[in-house]
Design a protein around this motif. Sequence first.
Motif, PDB file in Angstrom:
ATOM      1  N   MET A  62      65.363  20.424  46.960  1.00 52.00           N
ATOM      2  CA  MET A  62      64.650  19.744  48.033  1.00 52.00           C
ATOM      3  C   MET A  62      65.156  18.322  48.220  1.00 52.00           C
ATOM      4  O   MET A  62      65.237  17.822  49.342  1.00 52.00           O
ATOM      5  N   PHE A  98      58.301  19.488  54.614  1.00 45.74           N
ATOM      6  CA  PHE A  98      59.128  19.664  53.423  1.00 45.74           C
ATOM      7  C   PHE A  98      58.326  20.266  52.270  1.00 45.74           C
ATOM      8  O   PHE A  98      58.872  21.016  51.455  1.00 45.74           O
ATOM      9  N   ARG A 115      71.784  29.535  48.520  1.00 50.70           N
ATOM     10  CA  ARG A 115      71.226  28.426  47.749  1.00 50.70           C
ATOM     11  C   ARG A 115      69.744  28.623  47.504  1.00 50.70           C
ATOM     12  O   ARG A 115      69.243  28.373  46.400  1.00 50.70           O
ATOM     13  N   SER A 120      68.193  18.694  50.142  1.00 47.38           N
ATOM     14  CA  SER A 120      67.856  19.035  51.525  1.00 47.38           C
ATOM     15  C   SER A 120      67.422  17.796  52.306  1.00 47.38           C
ATOM     16  O   SER A 120      67.798  17.626  53.476  1.00 47.38           O
ATOM     17  N   ASN A 138      70.374  28.494  54.493  1.00 48.96           N
ATOM     18  CA  ASN A 138      71.042  28.379  53.193  1.00 48.96           C
ATOM     19  C   ASN A 138      70.502  29.476  52.265  1.00 48.96           C
ATOM     20  O   ASN A 138      69.872  29.200  51.242  1.00 48.96           O
ATOM     21  N   SER A 141      64.982  26.615  57.860  1.00 53.66           N
ATOM     22  CA  SER A 141      65.757  25.793  56.941  1.00 53.66           C
ATOM     23  C   SER A 141      66.204  26.595  55.730  1.00 53.66           C
ATOM     24  O   SER A 141      67.352  26.506  55.294  1.00 53.66           O
ATOM     25  N   GLU A 146      70.541  15.900  53.198  1.00 50.95           N
ATOM     26  CA  GLU A 146      71.316  16.572  54.235  1.00 50.95           C
ATOM     27  C   GLU A 146      70.659  16.467  55.609  1.00 50.95           C
ATOM     28  O   GLU A 146      71.348  16.457  56.630  1.00 50.95           O
ATOM     29  N   ARG A 147      69.348  16.408  55.638  1.00 55.95           N
ATOM     30  CA  ARG A 147      68.620  16.472  56.906  1.00 55.95           C
ATOM     31  C   ARG A 147      67.983  15.138  57.277  1.00 55.95           C
ATOM     32  O   ARG A 147      67.008  15.094  58.025  1.00 55.95           O
ATOM     33  N   GLU A 173      58.290  23.939  52.852  1.00 55.31           N
ATOM     34  CA  GLU A 173      59.540  24.570  52.432  1.00 55.31           C
ATOM     35  C   GLU A 173      59.547  24.823  50.931  1.00 55.31           C
ATOM     36  O   GLU A 173      59.956  25.894  50.463  1.00 55.31           O
TER      37      GLU A 173
END
Length: 702
Positions: free
Chosen positions: A599, A627, A276, A602, A273, A269, A605-606, A630
């Motif tokens: 986050m 998450f 970013r 993210s 990006n 993930s 988006e996901r 991440e």
Amino acid sequence: MTPIIEARDLVKRYEVGGEPFLALRGVSLTLGRGEFLAIMGASGSGKSTLLHLLGCLDRPDGGRYLLNGVDVRTLDDSGLAAVRGRLLGFVFQSFNLLARTSALENVELPLIYSGWTAAGRARARRLLATLGLEGRFDNQPNQLSGGQQQRVAIARALINRPLVLLADEPTGNLDSRNAAEVLDLLRTLCHEQGLTIVMVTHDAEVARSADRTITLRDGLIVTDQLNPRTAPAAPPTIADAVPSPPAAIAESGAWRALAAMILLSARRSLGRNRLRAGLTMLGVLIGVAAVVLMMAIGQGTSAVIQQRIRSLGTNMLTVHPGTTIASGVRVGSGSNSKLTVGDARAIGADDAAIGGVAYVIRQAAQVVNEDRNWSTVIVGTGPEYFTIRDWGVTSGRIFNHEEARTAATVCLLGQTVATNLFDTDDPVGASIRIKNVPFRVIGVLAPKGATNEGQDQDDAVMIPFTTAERRVLGSATAAGGGSAAIADPGSAPAFEAHYNVEAVRNTMAGQAPRMLGKVNIIYAQAVNAGLIDSAIDELTATLRERHGLKPRQDDDFTVHDMTAIAQASASTSRMLTMLLAALASIALVVGGVGIMNIMLVSVTERTREIGIRLAVGAQRTHILAQFLAEAVLLSLAGGLAGVVLGVLGAVAVTALDLGPTVLSFTPIVGSLLFSAAVGVFFGYYPAKRAALLKPIEALRYE
């Protein structure tokens, strides 16, 4: 025989534009093992809603639903996730494969969440090969055709050997040839493997491939009819010898596989990006680099201060003359010079807490070596001084007691004096002149550096105390009067004005003198650090008694405790270091806010990806961990880069002579742990928000 699916009067309500809407109005349905059911109906009839309820992606608002004899209404979120992962398989119209993830990894996804790791990869490969995708294991979804993507989705639905397969418009995005192949495959799974299949379709031709078709209208079943069975001409075989998955995660390897999947997914993930992610961790990078650099500078400064304190002596007390009062006005410190050699000797003899005593007289003077000269400080003292001050030599030796007793004209040079008079040459054995008196250099003192007040301790020449009294500095200087030194010990009038004549005569005769000369400073060393206070009390009492001070009179001397100075300096240094670290940590907090922001983006988006993971059996804790991993990886990556940058910065500061730095393990590890804590703290809310998403809402998100 117990039905696989038993639904009684299912009701589902939604709000549309603020108004209640009944998607299902009391649907009842029973399916046994090996049945193939097609659900038809117009758009808005409730067919997808019914499929979602049967697949435990949503909860009914009324009625009862038994899956393999278990009432799903009694299950919590974890129980529903376990059912989705082990008893159900999903085939979606839009395939719902994870992007930038290989076909094999997409198929393995339910295995990881269910905890069934034994021979999992081999089973996934066999399924893909059986479905005609051998050689396509490593292809990502965008490298596969629509039919191939649907086959991957079917393999993923079958990997955990579910009891029920739920297919939502499985041929809706396929051409006629691929659609026929998928339908043949579904019929084979039903007829030969005993798999119960529930398929939603709007195509009557597709519905005829099923054994039974029900039609919904306005949330009610209006028709329920059987279709003649038609087996495929050459059905493929999906048999597999792998046993059914366990009811709970029992294998330790399952946790390892799950952790590896979470970390791999987090890395991918972030990798999708890169720019970013790089900009996001910039705040953490700067914060950690600043903390490491500031701590290195703070500790370097502290080390210098401690070194300077140590250079003054261990457990050492210094006694300075006090002040005098003239016309009611206090004159400066040191103006009342009543300290004598006798005071020093009395302290050493009478005070049990004192382990050693030394005394000095000092005056600025010019020293000459041939055509070079240097203005420095001449210090008259005894051999004990170098022991108390822990001051050694780099070359030569220290003068001994015999040389001190006989007023020998020998000297030791501080590093600064030696450099200015002799450059790089070794001065030991050379001759210099101090106030026109020749002296032989017998040693060069080790460097001490500057004091806290900035005074260069190496800018001095050390000579025996008796030599300083009789031949260089004289009595008036020793008393602090500042008059010229007595160069000739034989010029008695001035000498006898201050010293006991008998003492001088005894000295001349080689007897032990009863010296009463005044001194500038007395150095006293406590036996150990624990006796500092006792040493001060005993020393003070001795001096007050010798000076004849009454109980209410102020001391005519001042005692300085070097330990107290060291503690104060250390405390100040620690406060400075912590202040610098706190200021640098602000950048870490700012970086953490950036991580939280990214986050949250993210998660938005996901959202659909989260829905897919929940649909194949992911627990909410799995989503939370993913998450959160991440966020922590992002923060740790910034932290590692910050440590490297901070270390390089500290090296550069030292190399450019911009200040002292000390790199230590503790602040580096502490910075990394703090950066990880920032990732956890600021990543938890977005991760929790992702974990709380409902499967059906996440799957519907566009």
